[in-house]
Design a protein around this motif. Sequence first.
Motif, PDB file in Angstrom:
ATOM      1  N   SER A  30      36.869  -0.337  45.791  1.00 61.89           N
ATOM      2  CA  SER A  30      37.699   0.797  46.042  1.00 61.89           C
ATOM      3  C   SER A  30      38.569   0.919  44.740  1.00 61.89           C
ATOM      4  CB  SER A  30      38.781   0.501  47.206  1.00 61.89           C
ATOM      5  OG  SER A  30      39.543  -0.656  47.103  1.00 61.89           O
ATOM      6  N   SER A  31      39.028   2.115  44.790  1.00 60.05           N
ATOM      7  CA  SER A  31      40.217   2.490  43.865  1.00 60.05           C
ATOM      8  C   SER A  31      41.167   2.848  44.528  1.00 60.05           C
ATOM      9  CB  SER A  31      39.535   3.426  42.874  1.00 60.05           C
ATOM     10  OG  SER A  31      39.067   4.581  43.418  1.00 60.05           O
ATOM     11  N   ASP A  32      42.354   2.754  43.962  1.00 61.09           N
ATOM     12  CA  ASP A  32      43.600   2.867  44.673  1.00 61.09           C
ATOM     13  C   ASP A  32      44.708   3.532  43.825  1.00 61.09           C
ATOM     14  OD1 ASP A  32      45.415   2.700  46.966  1.00 61.09           O
ATOM     15  OD2 ASP A  32      46.391   1.081  45.897  1.00 61.09           O
ATOM     16  N   LYS A  33      45.215   4.828  44.498  1.00 65.34           N
ATOM     17  CA  LYS A  33      46.234   5.538  43.836  1.00 65.34           C
ATOM     18  C   LYS A  33      46.090   5.753  42.245  1.00 65.34           C
ATOM     19  CE  LYS A  33      51.056   6.598  44.624  1.00 65.34           C
ATOM     20  NZ  LYS A  33      51.780   6.973  43.583  1.00 65.34           N
ATOM     21  N   GLY A  65      41.836 -12.903  45.526  1.00 60.41           N
ATOM     22  CA  GLY A  65      41.602 -13.109  46.873  1.00 60.41           C
ATOM     23  C   GLY A  65      40.498 -14.159  46.959  1.00 60.41           C
ATOM     24  N   ASN A  66      39.808 -14.420  48.069  1.00 59.21           N
ATOM     25  CA  ASN A  66      38.780 -15.564  48.369  1.00 59.21           C
ATOM     26  C   ASN A  66      37.596 -14.861  47.674  1.00 59.21           C
ATOM     27  OD1 ASN A  66      37.274 -17.744  49.221  1.00 59.21           O
ATOM     28  ND2 ASN A  66      36.445 -16.445  50.969  1.00 59.21           N
ATOM     29  N   THR A  67      37.206 -13.541  47.821  1.00 54.50           N
ATOM     30  CA  THR A  67      36.100 -13.102  47.150  1.00 54.50           C
ATOM     31  C   THR A  67      36.323 -11.499  46.494  1.00 54.50           C
ATOM     32  OG1 THR A  67      35.272 -11.648  49.301  1.00 54.50           O
ATOM     33  CG2 THR A  67      34.571 -13.696  49.280  1.00 54.50           C
ATOM     34  N   SER A  68      37.355 -11.355  46.554  1.00 53.30           N
ATOM     35  CA  SER A  68      37.860 -10.105  45.789  1.00 53.30           C
ATOM     36  C   SER A  68      39.121 -10.414  44.765  1.00 53.30           C
ATOM     37  CB  SER A  68      38.268  -9.057  46.727  1.00 53.30           C
ATOM     38  OG  SER A  68      39.608  -9.472  47.480  1.00 53.30           O
ATOM     39  N   LEU A  69      39.086  -9.299  43.933  1.00 51.87           N
ATOM     40  CA  LEU A  69      40.125  -9.360  42.989  1.00 51.87           C
ATOM     41  C   LEU A  69      40.478  -8.011  42.728  1.00 51.87           C
ATOM     42  CD1 LEU A  69      39.119  -8.404  39.977  1.00 51.87           C
ATOM     43  CD2 LEU A  69      38.335 -10.904  39.947  1.00 51.87           C
ATOM     44  N   GLN A  70      41.904  -7.584  42.140  1.00 53.02           N
ATOM     45  CA  GLN A  70      42.138  -6.353  41.769  1.00 53.02           C
ATOM     46  C   GLN A  70      42.452  -6.337  40.576  1.00 53.02           C
ATOM     47  OE1 GLN A  70      45.621  -5.570  44.376  1.00 53.02           O
ATOM     48  NE2 GLN A  70      44.424  -4.528  45.954  1.00 53.02           N
ATOM     49  N   VAL A  71      42.228  -5.132  39.760  1.00 57.53           N
ATOM     50  CA  VAL A  71      42.315  -4.894  38.448  1.00 57.53           C
ATOM     51  C   VAL A  71      43.309  -3.458  38.225  1.00 57.53           C
ATOM     52  CG1 VAL A  71      41.251  -4.397  36.184  1.00 57.53           C
ATOM     53  CG2 VAL A  71      40.250  -5.901  37.741  1.00 57.53           C
ATOM     54  N   LEU A  72      44.250  -3.901  37.501  1.00 59.26           N
ATOM     55  CA  LEU A  72      45.282  -2.565  37.077  1.00 59.26           C
ATOM     56  C   LEU A  72      44.728  -2.000  35.922  1.00 59.26           C
ATOM     57  CD1 LEU A  72      47.603  -0.716  37.368  1.00 59.26           C
ATOM     58  CD2 LEU A  72      48.808  -2.366  35.979  1.00 59.26           C
ATOM     59  N   VAL A  73      44.271  -0.893  35.813  1.00 58.97           N
ATOM     60  CA  VAL A  73      44.009  -0.154  34.307  1.00 58.97           C
ATOM     61  C   VAL A  73      44.839   0.922  34.150  1.00 58.97           C
ATOM     62  CG1 VAL A  73      42.025   1.264  33.145  1.00 58.97           C
ATOM     63  CG2 VAL A  73      41.545  -0.721  34.872  1.00 58.97           C
ATOM     64  N   GLY A 122      45.901   3.076  37.405  1.00 59.06           N
ATOM     65  CA  GLY A 122      45.345   2.891  38.739  1.00 59.06           C
ATOM     66  C   GLY A 122      44.712   1.598  38.844  1.00 59.06           C
ATOM     67  N   THR A 123      44.523   1.193  40.178  1.00 56.91           N
ATOM     68  CA  THR A 123      44.051  -0.223  40.905  1.00 56.91           C
ATOM     69  C   THR A 123      42.645  -0.014  41.174  1.00 56.91           C
ATOM     70  OG1 THR A 123      46.351  -0.827  41.186  1.00 56.91           O
ATOM     71  CG2 THR A 123      44.560  -2.252  41.954  1.00 56.91           C
ATOM     72  N   PHE A 124      41.670  -0.860  40.835  1.00 57.52           N
ATOM     73  CA  PHE A 124      40.380  -1.104  41.259  1.00 57.52           C
ATOM     74  C   PHE A 124      40.227  -2.486  42.023  1.00 57.52           C
ATOM     75  CE2 PHE A 124      40.669   2.111  38.072  1.00 57.52           C
ATOM     76  CZ  PHE A 124      39.728   2.857  38.251  1.00 57.52           C
ATOM     77  N   THR A 125      39.505  -2.388  43.023  1.00 56.92           N
ATOM     78  CA  THR A 125      39.177  -3.834  43.701  1.00 56.92           C
ATOM     79  C   THR A 125      37.892  -3.992  43.799  1.00 56.92           C
ATOM     80  OG1 THR A 125      41.107  -3.400  45.252  1.00 56.92           O
ATOM     81  CG2 THR A 125      39.399  -4.991  46.075  1.00 56.92           C
ATOM     82  N   PHE A 126      37.464  -5.324  43.301  1.00 55.34           N
ATOM     83  CA  PHE A 126      35.917  -5.770  43.118  1.00 55.34           C
ATOM     84  C   PHE A 126      35.644  -7.012  44.137  1.00 55.34           C
ATOM     85  CE2 PHE A 126      37.038  -3.392  39.456  1.00 55.34           C
ATOM     86  CZ  PHE A 126      35.625  -2.824  38.931  1.00 55.34           C
ATOM     87  N   VAL A 127      34.475  -6.994  44.443  1.00 58.05           N
ATOM     88  CA  VAL A 127      34.108  -8.214  45.317  1.00 58.05           C
ATOM     89  C   VAL A 127      33.089  -8.894  44.440  1.00 58.05           C
ATOM     90  CG1 VAL A 127      32.903  -9.079  47.429  1.00 58.05           C
ATOM     91  CG2 VAL A 127      34.544  -7.201  47.650  1.00 58.05           C
ATOM     92  N   ALA A 128      32.909 -10.225  44.397  1.00 61.98           N
ATOM     93  CA  ALA A 128      31.974 -11.203  43.875  1.00 61.98           C
ATOM     94  C   ALA A 128      30.790 -11.212  44.981  1.00 61.98           C
ATOM     95  CB  ALA A 128      32.544 -12.394  43.583  1.00 61.98           C
ATOM     96  N   ILE A 129      29.372 -10.625  44.291  1.00 65.78           N
ATOM     97  CA  ILE A 129      28.436 -10.952  45.225  1.00 65.78           C
ATOM     98  C   ILE A 129      27.458 -11.732  44.622  1.00 65.78           C
ATOM     99  CG2 ILE A 129      28.772  -8.685  46.338  1.00 65.78           C
ATOM    100  CD1 ILE A 129      26.748  -7.629  44.262  1.00 65.78           C
ATOM    101  N   ASP A 130      26.374 -12.238  45.466  1.00 69.38           N
ATOM    102  CA  ASP A 130      25.412 -12.991  45.094  1.00 69.38           C
ATOM    103  C   ASP A 130      23.890 -12.144  44.996  1.00 69.38           C
ATOM    104  OD1 ASP A 130      24.069 -12.436  47.707  1.00 69.38           O
ATOM    105  OD2 ASP A 130      24.496 -14.351  48.579  1.00 69.38           O
TER     106      ASP A 130
END
Length: 127
Positions: free
Chosen positions: A57-60, A83-91, A109-117
């Motif tokens: 996601s991207s937020d506001k 978080g457990n599987t995710s993190l947020q990045v401010l750009v 803006g803020t972007f949320t990422f999830v780590a995947i296998d």
Amino acid sequence: MNESRIQQSETRIFKAVFPNTTNHYDTLFGGTAMQLMDEVAFITATRYARKRMVTVSSDKIDFKKPIPAGTIVELIGRVTHTGNTSLQVLVEIFVEEMYSDERYRAISGTFTFVAIDEYKRPVPLEA
């Protein structure tokens, strides 16, 4: 959050704003800015986690000031939450005039990422 990992993963990219990336007002297209922001956020997230990361996601995204053609932009990505599987990045995008010392923040803006296998399933960041 691991502060030293956050500092080490901070990502800074500079770009020149050329006319082929601007609209009829001679300012950077919003979609182009968002694409650059997502790229910087992805690099930041990957440098932090050292895992496969995907944008969820991207937020506001705040477009505070237009970015004129003929300027230099600096995009800065920094992890702000994990978080457990995710993190947020401010750009943030800062604009610099080419021929003066003027510099200002134009977009953030803020972007949320999830780590995947390899099967695209979420995995813990810390593993």
